[in-house]
Design a protein around this motif. Structure first.
Motif, PDB file in Angstrom:
ATOM      1  N   SER A 209       1.168  -1.105  -0.069  1.00  0.00           N
ATOM      2  CA  SER A 209      -0.254   0.140  -0.250  1.00  0.00           C
ATOM      3  C   SER A 209       1.019   1.073   0.277  1.00  0.00           C
ATOM      4  CB  SER A 209      -1.049   0.356   1.118  1.00  0.00           C
ATOM      5  OG  SER A 209      -1.870   1.158   1.644  1.00  0.00           O
ATOM      6  N   GLN A 210       0.260   1.960  -0.571  1.00  0.00           N
ATOM      7  CA  GLN A 210       1.424   3.442  -0.781  1.00  0.00           C
ATOM      8  C   GLN A 210       0.136   4.261   0.510  1.00  0.00           C
ATOM      9  OE1 GLN A 210       1.053   3.327  -5.321  1.00  0.00           O
ATOM     10  NE2 GLN A 210       1.940   5.714  -4.981  1.00  0.00           N
ATOM     11  N   TRP A 211      -0.773   4.326   1.134  1.00  0.00           N
ATOM     12  CA  TRP A 211      -1.453   5.100   2.318  1.00  0.00           C
ATOM     13  C   TRP A 211      -2.190   4.262   3.126  1.00  0.00           C
ATOM     14  CZ3 TRP A 211      -5.864   8.941   0.126  1.00  0.00           C
ATOM     15  CH2 TRP A 211      -6.102  10.035   1.390  1.00  0.00           C
ATOM     16  N   ALA A 240       5.535   0.389  -7.262  1.00  0.00           N
ATOM     17  CA  ALA A 240       4.295   0.950  -6.806  1.00  0.00           C
ATOM     18  C   ALA A 240       3.526   1.944  -7.783  1.00  0.00           C
ATOM     19  CB  ALA A 240       3.583   1.011  -6.229  1.00  0.00           C
ATOM     20  N   PHE A 241       4.086   3.313  -8.514  1.00  0.00           N
ATOM     21  CA  PHE A 241       3.973   3.918  -9.333  1.00  0.00           C
ATOM     22  C   PHE A 241       2.660   4.653  -9.071  1.00  0.00           C
ATOM     23  CE2 PHE A 241       7.120   0.648 -10.870  1.00  0.00           C
ATOM     24  CZ  PHE A 241       8.093   1.624 -10.855  1.00  0.00           C
ATOM     25  N   GLY A 242       1.277   4.727  -8.254  1.00  0.00           N
ATOM     26  CA  GLY A 242       0.321   4.577  -8.196  1.00  0.00           C
ATOM     27  C   GLY A 242       0.003   3.881  -8.141  1.00  0.00           C
ATOM     28  N   SER A 243      -0.129   2.132  -8.416  1.00  0.00           N
ATOM     29  CA  SER A 243      -0.495   0.919  -8.404  1.00  0.00           C
ATOM     30  C   SER A 243      -1.768   0.279  -7.501  1.00  0.00           C
ATOM     31  CB  SER A 243      -0.044   0.031  -9.589  1.00  0.00           C
ATOM     32  OG  SER A 243       1.058  -0.167  -8.490  1.00  0.00           O
ATOM     33  N   CYS A 347      -6.602   4.010 -13.158  1.00  0.00           N
ATOM     34  CA  CYS A 347      -5.591   4.510 -12.002  1.00  0.00           C
ATOM     35  C   CYS A 347      -4.553   5.468 -12.481  1.00  0.00           C
ATOM     36  CB  CYS A 347      -5.771   3.083 -11.149  1.00  0.00           C
ATOM     37  SG  CYS A 347      -3.936   2.821 -10.553  1.00  0.00           S
ATOM     38  N   PRO A 348      -4.034   6.438 -11.310  1.00  0.00           N
ATOM     39  CA  PRO A 348      -3.362   6.935 -11.422  1.00  0.00           C
ATOM     40  C   PRO A 348      -1.745   6.165 -11.735  1.00  0.00           C
ATOM     41  CG  PRO A 348      -4.108   7.919  -9.454  1.00  0.00           C
ATOM     42  CD  PRO A 348      -5.028   6.377 -10.307  1.00  0.00           C
ATOM     43  N   MET A 349      -1.193   6.547 -13.095  1.00  0.00           N
ATOM     44  CA  MET A 349       0.470   5.211 -12.862  1.00  0.00           C
ATOM     45  C   MET A 349       1.120   6.765 -13.616  1.00  0.00           C
ATOM     46  SD  MET A 349       1.321   3.046 -16.203  1.00  0.00           S
ATOM     47  CE  MET A 349       2.680   2.848 -16.176  1.00  0.00           C
ATOM     48  N   ARG A 350       2.218   7.624 -12.197  1.00  0.00           N
ATOM     49  CA  ARG A 350       3.538   7.980 -12.513  1.00  0.00           C
ATOM     50  C   ARG A 350       2.795   9.289 -13.304  1.00  0.00           C
ATOM     51  NH1 ARG A 350       8.743   6.731 -10.890  1.00  0.00           N
ATOM     52  NH2 ARG A 350      10.030   8.513 -10.608  1.00  0.00           N
ATOM     53  N   ALA A 351       2.986  10.508 -12.685  1.00  0.00           N
ATOM     54  CA  ALA A 351       2.294  11.853 -13.302  1.00  0.00           C
ATOM     55  C   ALA A 351       1.148  11.389 -13.840  1.00  0.00           C
ATOM     56  CB  ALA A 351       2.803  12.310 -13.950  1.00  0.00           C
ATOM     57  N   PRO A 352      -0.109  10.309 -13.518  1.00  0.00           N
ATOM     58  CA  PRO A 352      -1.104  10.185 -13.816  1.00  0.00           C
ATOM     59  C   PRO A 352      -2.034  12.233 -14.537  1.00  0.00           C
ATOM     60  CG  PRO A 352      -1.316  10.802 -11.936  1.00  0.00           C
ATOM     61  CD  PRO A 352      -0.101  10.371 -12.258  1.00  0.00           C
ATOM     62  N   GLY A 353      -2.220  11.478 -15.945  1.00  0.00           N
ATOM     63  CA  GLY A 353      -2.590  12.833 -17.257  1.00  0.00           C
ATOM     64  C   GLY A 353      -1.683  14.116 -17.102  1.00  0.00           C
ATOM     65  N   ASP A 466       6.448   4.448   1.422  1.00  0.00           N
ATOM     66  CA  ASP A 466       8.752   4.187   0.758  1.00  0.00           C
ATOM     67  C   ASP A 466       8.350   3.319  -0.274  1.00  0.00           C
ATOM     68  OD1 ASP A 466      10.596   4.770  -0.566  1.00  0.00           O
ATOM     69  OD2 ASP A 466      12.152   4.556   1.438  1.00  0.00           O
ATOM     70  N   MET A 467       7.865   3.734  -1.989  1.00  0.00           N
ATOM     71  CA  MET A 467       7.449   2.960  -2.403  1.00  0.00           C
ATOM     72  C   MET A 467       8.625   2.264  -3.249  1.00  0.00           C
ATOM     73  SD  MET A 467       5.122   4.452  -5.086  1.00  0.00           S
ATOM     74  CE  MET A 467       4.966   5.850  -5.556  1.00  0.00           C
ATOM     75  N   GLY A 468       9.887   3.495  -2.867  1.00  0.00           N
ATOM     76  CA  GLY A 468      10.963   3.495  -4.020  1.00  0.00           C
ATOM     77  C   GLY A 468      11.293   4.259  -3.486  1.00  0.00           C
ATOM     78  N   HIS A 505       0.877   8.392   0.358  1.00  0.00           N
ATOM     79  CA  HIS A 505       2.170   8.210  -0.178  1.00  0.00           C
ATOM     80  C   HIS A 505       2.112   8.723  -2.302  1.00  0.00           C
ATOM     81  CE1 HIS A 505       6.505   7.791  -0.917  1.00  0.00           C
ATOM     82  NE2 HIS A 505       6.549   6.207  -1.914  1.00  0.00           N
ATOM     83  N   GLY A 506       1.980   9.503  -2.540  1.00  0.00           N
ATOM     84  CA  GLY A 506       1.873   9.651  -4.183  1.00  0.00           C
ATOM     85  C   GLY A 506       1.818  11.545  -4.637  1.00  0.00           C
ATOM     86  N   GLY A 507       1.299  11.661  -5.907  1.00  0.00           N
ATOM     87  CA  GLY A 507       1.538  12.975  -5.885  1.00  0.00           C
ATOM     88  C   GLY A 507       2.792  13.846  -6.036  1.00  0.00           C
ATOM     89  N   SER A 508       3.615  12.928  -5.655  1.00  0.00           N
ATOM     90  CA  SER A 508       5.210  13.647  -5.149  1.00  0.00           C
ATOM     91  C   SER A 508       5.025  14.058  -4.263  1.00  0.00           C
ATOM     92  CB  SER A 508       5.702  14.310  -6.219  1.00  0.00           C
ATOM     93  OG  SER A 508       5.790  13.108  -7.755  1.00  0.00           O
ATOM     94  N   ALA A 675      10.306  12.995  -8.393  1.00  0.00           N
ATOM     95  CA  ALA A 675       9.180  11.639  -8.704  1.00  0.00           C
ATOM     96  C   ALA A 675       8.185  11.804  -9.985  1.00  0.00           C
ATOM     97  CB  ALA A 675       8.482  10.841  -8.024  1.00  0.00           C
ATOM     98  N   GLU A 676       7.263  12.265 -10.019  1.00  0.00           N
ATOM     99  CA  GLU A 676       6.314  12.333 -11.589  1.00  0.00           C
ATOM    100  C   GLU A 676       6.928  13.148 -12.126  1.00  0.00           C
ATOM    101  OE1 GLU A 676       2.982  12.488  -8.325  1.00  0.00           O
ATOM    102  OE2 GLU A 676       2.319  10.739  -9.574  1.00  0.00           O
ATOM    103  N   ILE A 677       7.719  14.268 -12.250  1.00  0.00           N
ATOM    104  CA  ILE A 677       8.494  15.020 -13.113  1.00  0.00           C
ATOM    105  C   ILE A 677       9.179  14.931 -14.496  1.00  0.00           C
ATOM    106  CG2 ILE A 677       9.979  15.856 -12.080  1.00  0.00           C
ATOM    107  CD1 ILE A 677       9.589  18.811 -13.432  1.00  0.00           C
TER     108      ILE A 677
HETATM  109 MO1  MOS Z   1       1.965   8.149  -8.488  1.00  0.00          MO
HETATM  110  S1  MOS Z   1       0.448   8.220  -9.530  1.00  0.00           S
HETATM  111  O1  MOS Z   1       1.182   9.712  -7.314  1.00  0.00           O
HETATM  112  O2  MOS Z   1       2.085   7.182  -7.148  1.00  0.00           O
END
Ligand code: MOS
Length: 711
Positions: A209-211, A240-243, A347-353, A466-468, A505-508, A675-677
């Motif tokens: 989990s990221q959360w 995870a990258f959002g998954s 779902c979100p995947m690294r810098a979704p959108g 800490d997904m990495g 733990h997302g959205g950088s 991260a996502e940038i």
């Molecule tokens: Mo990132 S897509 O907010 O894990």
């Protein structure tokens, strides 16, 4: 102070990871554990007519087969406030609550057995007869769409300023193009897994989990039980990258199965199952129109994007953000719609959108530069956004000009000849391309506890993840500096709902959110320390005052700055490609990126983040795509043999620079998040380089060899 911040410290969790002592969700070894395997729907839409579990139930080791025929009713109480990682409209998939089928891969039963092998073997014996209905499986090309819904509920349907349609019509120079990228899957190394164990009415979940706080809250609502009866543990995440932002159906199934058999149950998804059990980056189609003056000044930008969502949830991403905010332009209209299809929710995947929007605007800007006969960097400088024109506020910091300069110098952009097809290396065509990277910086409330022990060690803890990216390491550095301790004496703990609340733990956002709370907690701890002699350690002071330990809490949250300023990370990405004229194979010998991400806490792990993003960008540009069979509504290459990702041989020279920057308006640390940038801009820079090498515009990513051969 500030001895460790800014130093390229190696990961503090590195030794545990390489020696196998870091325990991931599926590796918790509980007593008397049983194992679960899923049975999935093979049709895209319809209902289960008959489900026969007799042979499965009689198979060796089987403890239970649970389906809609016998599953307990789950209340699925809706959350008062939806977490930001969940779609704003629709309902999460309700598992085993009825016979209705909404997509291929929907779980229709779970088998629990003594071993994982017995469970999987028996899962194959469950017989299901379906009534099959016509399904929506196709996101059609170039504007011919199935019924669409606006993503207005998500507040992500787009935006506008000025009169873009008129300005475009009247513009002397125009670009009008369609572009798209294919569906991508996260494919993190670690599979998703949950171990569930009940103790009376208390539930413990070991989950990827990221959360963890959100897993607890969602499972509490699904089962209609108090949050305090649930503990979620997730100390390590193997990518995870959002998954792992959301609480996916398999988590509920693991809890359901564990309650049924009265034992701990492990449910680990297979690689193939990941393609239907968690989300993915949706294929997105975009119509882009740019209008400009001959001097390169943008007069109009129009974007029309459409992406699929499931029939049960409206997943919307920030596909219009980069188009609305990257460049200065008086007339902009960005629109984003969703097409409901019989698929599982993306779902979100690294810098979704942002990645998707960057692809469209950066490829379109390259076409505009070619139409104007202008250097692509010069075109971007002429349309430099001095403020955030979409929000009508200044940037809290922006060093993008320095990024263009630094990256262009390191890359040797001046060696580029302006004509396409004009550079060669032996028989290979050579191309140079570039793009801008943009990713909004945000932060959210976070709480941290810091404990000082009389043996001169400290423990700092929060329910983050800490997904990495190096959360353990960066937070340890911050705490060590604040407490004046060597990093070996600071232990940072995360990934447990028993710890103080942390944001997703997302959205950088983790560094800017949790990092500022770590600083706050450590300051509070220092303020509580009894005064002592200069030469004394903190521990000696504590002992003299009769304490074994001292505890303090810290909290941080965004203030008014988000209303008065717009905060974002920026970057410039340059790519060189070599294209084989006979086979259409594209290689990327080097990528150069320069970034303004505010203050860099650890340049070594920051560089790793950027390298990771560049590798992901090579994948997006050249390899990654779910092969979608529209007749069956399923992914045909749901494995790592046929879904291509870059390997070492595909990655050569990746060069990362951070331009001097510190954003203390955004937060006291000055860090904007990184991260996502790192993924933004990479794929379009490569696509633009492919045009420069070949003279061909491939507007559908990934650029597979056949797209360059057949024209
Ligand atoms: Mo990132 S897509 O907010 O894990």
């Amino acid at each position: 102070m500030n001895a460790v911040i800014g130093q390229p410290i190696s990961r503090v969790d590195g030794p545990a990871k390489v020696t196998g002592q870091a325990i991931y969700a599926a590796e918790f070894n509980l007593r008397n554990m049983a194992y679960a395997a899923l049975v999935h729907s093979t049709i895209a839409r319809g209902r289960i007519e008959r489900l026969d579990a007799t042979s499965a139930e009689q198979a060796p080791g089987v403890l239970a087969v649970i389906s809609h025929l016998n599953a307990e009713h789950l209340p699925y109480k809706s959350l008062e406030k939806r977490p930001p990682v969940d779609p704003k409209a629709g309902e999460q998939l309700h598992v085993f609550q009825g016979p209705e089928i909404l997509f291929v891969g929907q779980p229709v039963a779970v088998v629990v057995a003594e071993t994982a092998e017995q469970a999987r073997e028996a899962a194959a014996l469950v017989q299901v007869v379906y009534y099959e209905a016509a399904a929506a499986t196709e996101l059609q090309q170039n504007g011919a769409q199935p019924p669409t819904v606006a993503s207005a509920k998500a507040g992500r349907s787009g935006g506008s300023r000025g009169d873009a349609a008129t300005a475009f019509t009247e513009a002397p120079v125009k670009v009008d193009m369609w572009c798209s990228h294919e569906r991508e899957h996260h494919n993190a190394m670690e599979l998703h897994a949950t171990i569930a164990e009940w103790d009376g009415d208390h539930l413990t979940l070991y989950d990827k989990s990221q959360w963890v706080d959100n897993v607890r809250s969602e499972i509490a609502h699904i089962f209609g039980m108090p949050e305090e009866n649930i503990r979620v543990v997730s100390p390590f995440v193997g990518g995870a990258f959002g998954s792992a932002l959301r609480t996916w159906p398999h988590v509920t199934i693991a809890a359901l199965a564990a309650r049924w058999v009265g034992r701990a149950v492990r449910l680990e998804l297979t690689r193939r199952e990941l393609y239907v059990s968690i989300g993915y980056r949706p294929r997105t189609e975009q119509h882009m129109q740019l209008g400009a003056n001959p001097d390169g000044r943008l007069l109009a930008i129009m974007q029309d994007a459409v992406a699929p969502t499931s029939v049960y949830e409206e997943y919307a991403e920030r596909t219009t953000d980069a188009v609305l905010r990257t460049y200065s332009c008086p007339n902009v209209r960005a629109r984003y719609r969703l097409a409901q299809m019989n698929v599982n929710t993306p779902c979100p995947m690294r810098a979704p959108g942002l990645v998707t929007g960057a692809m469209a605007i950066e490829m379109a800007m390259d076409e505009l530069a070619a139409a104007l006969g202008m250097d692509p960097i010069e075109l971007r400088l002429r349309n430099y956004a001095e403020r955030d024109e979409a929000k009508e506020v200044p940037w809290s910091s922006k060093e993008l000009r320095a990024c263009y300069r630094a990256a262009a110098d390191r890359f040797g952009w001046s060696r580029r000849s302006s004509q396409p097809r004009s550079m060669r290396e032996g028989r290979l065509m050579v191309g140079y391309g570039m793009a801008t990277a943009f990713y909004p910086a945000e932060r959210a409330p976070a709480s941290v506890q810091a404990i000082f022990y009389a043996n001169d060690t400290a423990v700092v803890r929060t329910a983050s993840s800490d997904m990495g990216p190096g959360t353990y390491t960066a937070m340890t550095q911050l705490a060590a500096d604040m407490l004046g301790l060597p990093i070996e004496r600071v232990h940072f703990e995360l990934g447990d709902t028993d710890m103080p609340k942390a944001p997703v733990h997302g959205g950088s956002m983790t560094l800017a959110s949790v990092g500022t709370a770590v600083v706050d907690a450590c300051k509070a701890l220092m303020a509580k320390l009894p005064a002592g002699e200069a030469a004394e350690t903190h521990g000696a002071r504590l002992r003299r005052a009769g304490f074994e330990s001292l505890t303090a809490s810290g909290h941080s949250e965004p203030g008014d700055e988000a209303k008065q300023y717009s905060s974002a990370g920026f970057g410039a990405v340059f790519a060189e490609v070599r294209v084989d004229p006979d086979f259409g194979i594209v290689r990327v010998p080097r990528i150069v990126g320069a970034y303004d991400v505010g203050r860099v806490i650890n340049p070594k792990i920051a560089r790793s983040q950027c390298i990771g993003g560049m590798v992901g960008g090579i994948g997006m540009a050249l390899m990654e795509q779910a092969e979608w069979d529209v007749r069956l509504g399923r992914v045909m290459n749901a494995n790592l043999a046929e879904y291509l990702v870059p390997v070492n041989a595909d990655v050569t020279d990746l060069d990362v620079t951070f331009v001097p920057s510190s954003d203390e308006i955004f937060n006291p640390l000055g860090a904007k998040g990184l991260a996502e940038i790192a993924l933004c801009g990479v794929a379009p820079a490569i696509a633009n380089a492919v045009y420069h090498a070949t003279g061909k515009r491939v507007r559908n990513l990934p650029i597979m060899p056949e797209k360059l051969l057949i024209h």
